[in-house]
Design a protein around this motif. Structure first.
Motif, PDB file in Angstrom:
ATOM      1  N   ASP A  50      46.691  28.459  46.468  1.00 14.66           N
ATOM      2  CA  ASP A  50      45.170  29.302  46.544  1.00 14.66           C
ATOM      3  C   ASP A  50      45.369  30.898  46.011  1.00 14.66           C
ATOM      4  OD1 ASP A  50      43.832  27.199  47.348  1.00 14.66           O
ATOM      5  OD2 ASP A  50      43.593  28.045  49.574  1.00 14.66           O
ATOM      6  N   TYR A  51      46.548  31.197  46.475  1.00  8.33           N
ATOM      7  CA  TYR A  51      46.852  32.621  45.890  1.00  8.33           C
ATOM      8  C   TYR A  51      47.344  32.677  44.163  1.00  8.33           C
ATOM      9  CZ  TYR A  51      47.496  34.482  50.566  1.00  8.33           C
ATOM     10  OH  TYR A  51      47.250  34.731  52.159  1.00  8.33           O
ATOM     11  N   ALA A  52      47.884  31.669  43.977  1.00  5.80           N
ATOM     12  CA  ALA A  52      48.272  31.568  42.542  1.00  5.80           C
ATOM     13  C   ALA A  52      46.961  31.254  41.676  1.00  5.80           C
ATOM     14  CB  ALA A  52      49.186  30.426  42.384  1.00  5.80           C
ATOM     15  N   ALA A  53      46.198  30.401  42.299  1.00  4.39           N
ATOM     16  CA  ALA A  53      44.676  29.869  41.429  1.00  4.39           C
ATOM     17  C   ALA A  53      44.141  31.317  41.318  1.00  4.39           C
ATOM     18  CB  ALA A  53      44.134  29.094  42.076  1.00  4.39           C
ATOM     19  N   GLN A  54      44.019  32.175  42.486  1.00  3.87           N
ATOM     20  CA  GLN A  54      43.255  33.356  42.365  1.00  3.87           C
ATOM     21  C   GLN A  54      43.867  34.399  41.490  1.00  3.87           C
ATOM     22  OE1 GLN A  54      42.834  34.730  46.316  1.00  3.87           O
ATOM     23  NE2 GLN A  54      42.105  36.664  45.717  1.00  3.87           N
ATOM     24  N   PHE A  55      45.074  34.524  41.439  1.00  2.00           N
ATOM     25  CA  PHE A  55      45.921  35.297  40.369  1.00  2.00           C
ATOM     26  C   PHE A  55      45.327  35.091  39.008  1.00  2.00           C
ATOM     27  CE2 PHE A  55      49.543  36.766  37.876  1.00  2.00           C
ATOM     28  CZ  PHE A  55      49.743  38.067  38.296  1.00  2.00           C
ATOM     29  N   GLU A  56      45.836  33.662  38.800  1.00  8.66           N
ATOM     30  CA  GLU A  56      45.533  33.376  37.334  1.00  8.66           C
ATOM     31  C   GLU A  56      44.191  33.310  36.888  1.00  8.66           C
ATOM     32  OE1 GLU A  56      49.012  29.873  38.073  1.00  8.66           O
ATOM     33  OE2 GLU A  56      47.027  29.089  37.882  1.00  8.66           O
ATOM     34  N   ALA A  57      43.305  33.242  37.790  1.00  8.45           N
ATOM     35  CA  ALA A  57      41.906  33.549  37.424  1.00  8.45           C
ATOM     36  C   ALA A  57      41.644  35.040  36.951  1.00  8.45           C
ATOM     37  CB  ALA A  57      40.770  33.469  38.446  1.00  8.45           C
ATOM     38  N   GLU A  58      42.306  36.051  37.610  1.00  5.52           N
ATOM     39  CA  GLU A  58      42.309  37.219  37.435  1.00  5.52           C
ATOM     40  C   GLU A  58      43.230  37.718  36.130  1.00  5.52           C
ATOM     41  OE1 GLU A  58      43.023  39.191  41.079  1.00  5.52           O
ATOM     42  OE2 GLU A  58      41.804  38.244  41.934  1.00  5.52           O
ATOM     43  N   ASN A  59      44.094  36.929  35.926  1.00  8.09           N
ATOM     44  CA  ASN A  59      45.079  37.167  34.758  1.00  8.09           C
ATOM     45  C   ASN A  59      45.385  36.090  33.850  1.00  8.09           C
ATOM     46  OD1 ASN A  59      46.771  39.929  35.847  1.00  8.09           O
ATOM     47  ND2 ASN A  59      46.085  38.689  37.459  1.00  8.09           N
ATOM     48  N   PRO A  60      44.311  36.051  33.047  1.00  7.25           N
ATOM     49  CA  PRO A  60      44.588  34.756  32.251  1.00  7.25           C
ATOM     50  C   PRO A  60      45.697  34.855  31.226  1.00  7.25           C
ATOM     51  CG  PRO A  60      42.326  35.804  31.731  1.00  7.25           C
ATOM     52  CD  PRO A  60      43.115  36.629  32.679  1.00  7.25           C
ATOM     53  N   GLY A  61      46.500  33.763  30.712  1.00  6.11           N
ATOM     54  CA  GLY A  61      47.644  34.018  30.099  1.00  6.11           C
ATOM     55  C   GLY A  61      48.656  34.023  30.892  1.00  6.11           C
ATOM     56  N   VAL A  62      48.722  33.768  32.504  1.00  3.63           N
ATOM     57  CA  VAL A  62      49.676  33.644  33.093  1.00  3.63           C
ATOM     58  C   VAL A  62      49.842  32.763  34.233  1.00  3.63           C
ATOM     59  CG1 VAL A  62      51.079  34.995  34.975  1.00  3.63           C
ATOM     60  CG2 VAL A  62      50.082  36.440  33.396  1.00  3.63           C
ATOM     61  N   THR A  63      50.781  31.895  34.274  1.00  2.72           N
ATOM     62  CA  THR A  63      50.736  30.905  35.203  1.00  2.72           C
ATOM     63  C   THR A  63      52.012  31.018  35.976  1.00  2.72           C
ATOM     64  OG1 THR A  63      50.117  29.235  33.261  1.00  2.72           O
ATOM     65  CG2 THR A  63      51.259  28.328  35.139  1.00  2.72           C
ATOM     66  N   ILE A  64      51.537  31.035  37.488  1.00  2.00           N
ATOM     67  CA  ILE A  64      52.401  31.058  38.554  1.00  2.00           C
ATOM     68  C   ILE A  64      52.831  29.564  38.967  1.00  2.00           C
ATOM     69  CG2 ILE A  64      52.636  31.731  40.964  1.00  2.00           C
ATOM     70  CD1 ILE A  64      52.273  34.246  39.175  1.00  2.00           C
ATOM     71  N   ASN A  65      53.913  29.534  39.111  1.00  2.00           N
ATOM     72  CA  ASN A  65      54.777  28.232  39.311  1.00  2.00           C
ATOM     73  C   ASN A  65      55.469  28.416  40.854  1.00  2.00           C
ATOM     74  OD1 ASN A  65      55.676  25.684  39.339  1.00  2.00           O
ATOM     75  ND2 ASN A  65      57.725  26.286  38.381  1.00  2.00           N
ATOM     76  N   PRO A  66      54.587  28.297  42.022  1.00  2.00           N
ATOM     77  CA  PRO A  66      55.033  28.308  43.286  1.00  2.00           C
ATOM     78  C   PRO A  66      56.262  27.341  43.445  1.00  2.00           C
ATOM     79  CG  PRO A  66      52.930  28.398  43.457  1.00  2.00           C
ATOM     80  CD  PRO A  66      53.221  27.834  42.047  1.00  2.00           C
ATOM     81  N   VAL A  67      57.383  27.800  44.084  1.00  2.00           N
ATOM     82  CA  VAL A  67      58.457  26.568  44.393  1.00  2.00           C
ATOM     83  C   VAL A  67      58.996  26.937  45.939  1.00  2.00           C
ATOM     84  CG1 VAL A  67      60.734  25.428  43.764  1.00  2.00           C
ATOM     85  CG2 VAL A  67      59.366  26.542  42.020  1.00  2.00           C
TER      86      VAL A  67
END
Lengths: 440, 324
Positions: A50-67
């Protein structure tokens, strides 16, 4: 033969299909590999997604890959096993790992990012000062940002205290008196989880309270043989020793096991325990009595109750770079760190996991605000931070912690008698000094 | 009759020199063993060689150049220093390693010496017609089906100091409980107990299979000769099971040397390494680049111990087999 040729062709096509989208996404996006470790349970992968999706929506062009990389130890070992250019960009690692990664040039200082922030100073000041102690080196370089921090705290069975008319102890003498009054044949007065392979964390609270912190901001100096250290160790060991053997006779010999201690407490088999604040949610849900929380009682250091010695604990956010990452990648990594350490996320993460939210302002917003109104116990650990010490950290941290944990276990478990404790500490100090020699 | 005469009188046979085999045909054997060779080289020979080499070096520390790029450190050759440090009581690992090594040898020996006779006993017990045979066999075997980490957690619940099943039962009879995992004198025995409990059913199956494959007529002959149960067991059954026992000694000792999961769930090597074993100790010391020379030296010692254990078992068992 034709069949084999077809099979090979099919394999090549399948491999291309797998590789091409990844290449395309690399062209378009900055991908941040985010390794996370945690010591608490729950739907943490879902929360991070959820955090990653929220961040990606606010920062187009960045993908977070949580591992998810397992425990803190497994995460550290994974990164080290990845070799000279690890794949990780941002990781949650133990606050105590800072010098391990500085020493091998894995992580980068964050000062330049903070300096470039519009509100950098206000942002910095909004974190609890106790948490910065494990992020900044003596030269003033900031190497990590608090994310999921904790601290040991004392849990007590408030119903028992009320029944027996006993005041909650505020110092070590009162602690032993209360424990002896509440100790019965089927209930320990006090359990302190030092029986595992990590007694150093709890021991620090005693060493600090006796006035001899193991470390004091200088990563090249560790003190394990001070007279106060020995006194602290003797006090901790006597908690589990029988009265006949010169102990206080209020807990299990050798201390309790980490995982067993909260279970014993909620089962009514321990009147008081020391444990991490991270156990509060579980204890509140399991106990059928009123659960009280208080600061760890103070020791002889300082006067008028200033001898509180609780260390901090938990994990910080680090940025990894071998020098090959682009400015865009590093900026995206920093933005992700800032996002995770924002007051909103800290409030949410703290309420979901029981970790202490690192930002002062996060306690004034939902959902943490309602939680502390309903369960004021959550705020006790936060308030204890005013007296908290840095968690043990130094160069050669892993080896030195292993030495200290081993010798503490030797004495506390009774493998070595208290009479020999002083020489054990001296020998350990010699080994520690040997390891730190190259840094002095 | 002098055979040499026949040989000299015989017509000399025409020696046919075979034409050289086609290249592909000559390559076939090599091609057939190539996958195995590649696997053995990649996953055994190469890593072992690397480990031995790394065990004789002190890792270098990485630095950063002026452009901020990470420059890996160069390892320094130190000969056998990493090995001698492990037995030097003033060294931070040397103070601990000998105890861990002793524990490992004791743990392995106890598992073999107690576990295998127990497995044989169970196999003999259920290798006969009896009521509820399937249930008995399942009862002895089910521990094998449990995942190791799950089994260890069951025992953590049994051994727990204040809330554990064993101490609760003992308490019901007025017997004071023990700190099974926290008492330095008890912990290694608790670990041996868990290992035997977990593995015995597995070893039993091999003995049971071997027993059921032994020819019945030998036993009938022994019975006719007046051999009693124990005489037959000693002079017939045990020698017939020698190969199975050799296999099981090697397998059980290898498993014992590889024990990690149950320590992670039960005691993490504590207290004070009294309950620590070699492979887990290696794992515990992984978290620092500076330690890697020692970690590799310990790994080489572990591999060496396993080799010695396996080869000596072969010599003992096979030697006795040839004597007879």
């Amino acid at each position: 033969m034709r069949y084999i040729v077809r099979l090979i062709a099919l394999g090549i096509v399948a491999a291309l299909l797998a590789v091409v989208p990844a290449t395309m996404s690399q062209d378009d996006d900055v991908v941040i590999n985010f390794y996370w470790a945690s010591a608490v349970e729950g739907d943490l992968p879902g929360i991070f997604a959820d955090y990653a999706a929220q961040f990606e929506a606010e920062n187009p062009g960045v993908t977070i890959n949580p591992v998810y990389t397992g425990t803190y130890t497994q995460t550290r070992d994974t990164i080290l096993a990845e070799g000279d250019s690890p794949l990780v960009d941002v990781a949650i690692m133990l606050a105590t790992d800072m010098y391990t990664f500085i020493d091998d040039s894995y992580i980068i200082p964050l000062n330049s990012f903070i300096d470039e922030m519009e509100d950098g100073e206000a942002w910095f000041d909004d974190f609890f000062p106790a948490f910065w102690a494990n992020s900044i080196d003596p030269a003033g370089n900031v190497w990590s940002v608090s994310f999921q921090r904790s601290t040991p705290i004392m849990f007590y069975n408030a119903d028992l205290f009320a029944e027996e008319g006993i005041e909650v102890p505020t110092n070590n003498e009162e602690l032993i008196a209360a424990a002896q009054a509440l100790h019965t044949s089927d209930r320990d007065g006090l359990q302190i989880p030092v029986a595992g392979n990590f007694p150093i964390w709890m021991f620090q609270s005693f060493a600090n309270a006796y006035g001899a912190p193991l470390t004091d901001g200088d990563p090249t100096q560790v003190t394990f043989n001070a007279p106060e250290t020995l006194e602290a160790l003797e006090f901790l060991t006597r908690i589990g020793m029988s009265v006949e053997d010169g102990g206080f006779g209020v807990g299990p010999m050798g201390g309790s096991a980490w995982g067993e201690t909260p279970s014993a407490f909620v089962a009514g088999q321990a009147a008081m325990i020391y444990h991490t604040i991270g156990s509060l949610t579980n204890i509140l849900q399991s106990a059928d009595f009123e659960v009280g929380l208080s600061f760890l009682p103070s020791g002889p250091a300082g006067e008028d109750g200033t001898g509180y010695g609780s260390p901090t604990g938990g994990g910080n956010l680090y940025i990894f770079d071998d020098g090959s990452k682009s400015e865009a990648e590093l900026q995206a990594a920093w933005d992700w760190v800032v996002f995770l350490s924002s007051a909103e996320i800290q409030s949410d993460w703290g309420a979901a996991t029981g970790y202490i939210a690192s930002r002062i302002s996060s306690w004034e917003i939902e959902p943490l605000l309602s939680l502390t109104e309903e369960f004021p116990q959550y705020a006790v650990a936060r308030d204890q931070l005013d007296f908290a010490y840095e968690e043990f950290t130094a160069y050669r941290s892993v080896e030195i912690q292993n030495i200290i944990n081993f010798e503490l276990s030797n004495v506390i478990s009774g493998s070595v008698s208290l009479d020999e404790a002083a020489s054990v500490l001296e020998n350990a100090q010699a080994q520690i000094d040997g390891l730190l020699e190259e840094f002095n | 009759m002098d055979t040499s005469e026949i040989a000299s009188d015989a017509k000399p046979e025409t020696v046919v020199v075979p034409m050289s085999k086609p290249l592909l045909q000559r390559l076939v054997p090599y091609l057939l063993i190539a996958p195995t060779l590649i696997l053995v080289f990649t996953f055994t020979i190469w890593p072992v060689t690397q480990t031995i080499q790394a065990s004789m070096h002190e890792p270098g520390r990485a630095t950063r150049d002026d452009a901020g790029r990470r420059v890996p450190g160069e390892p320094t050759f130190v000969g056998v220093d990493n090995y001698t440090a492990l037995f030097d009581s003033t060294h931070f690992l040397g103070r601990r390693f000998p105890r861990v090594l002793t524990n490992t040898i004791f743990f392995t020996t106890a598992t073999v010496v107690v576990g295998l006779p127990l497995a044989l006993g169970f196999a003999l017990l259920i290798n006969r017609p009896m009521r509820g045979l399937g249930l008995w066999r399942f009862g002895f075997f089910y521990t094998v089906l449990l995942p190791l980490i799950g089994a260890a957690n069951i025992w953590a619940f049994m051994f727990a100091n204040t809330t554990g099943v064993i101490n609760t039962v003992l308490g019901a009879f007025g017997i004071s409980g023990q700190d099974w995992l926290g008492n330095p004198q008890l912990v290694i025995f608790s670990l041996v107990l868990v290992n035997i409990w977990k593995q015995t059913g597995f070893f039993m199956i091999f003995y049971l299979a071997a027993l059921q494959n032994t020819p019945r007529d030998i036993y009938e002959a022994a019975e006719l000769d007046g051999g009693g149960y124990f005489t037959t067991l000693y002079y017939l059954t045990l020698p017939l099971l020698r190969r199975t026992s050799l296999f099981l000694v090697i397998v059980s000792s290898t498993y014992a040397f590889q024990t990690v999961e149950q320590l992670e769930a039960l005691n993490r090597g504590q207290p004070a390494d009294r309950g620590n074993l070699l492979l887990y100790f290696i794992f515990q010391n992984l978290g620092s680049s500076s330690n890697m020379g020692y970690v590799n030296a310990m790994t080489v010692i572990l591999i060496g111990l396993l080799l010695v254990f396996t080869v000596s078992n072969f010599i003992v068992f096979e030697g006795r087999s040839e004597d007879e």
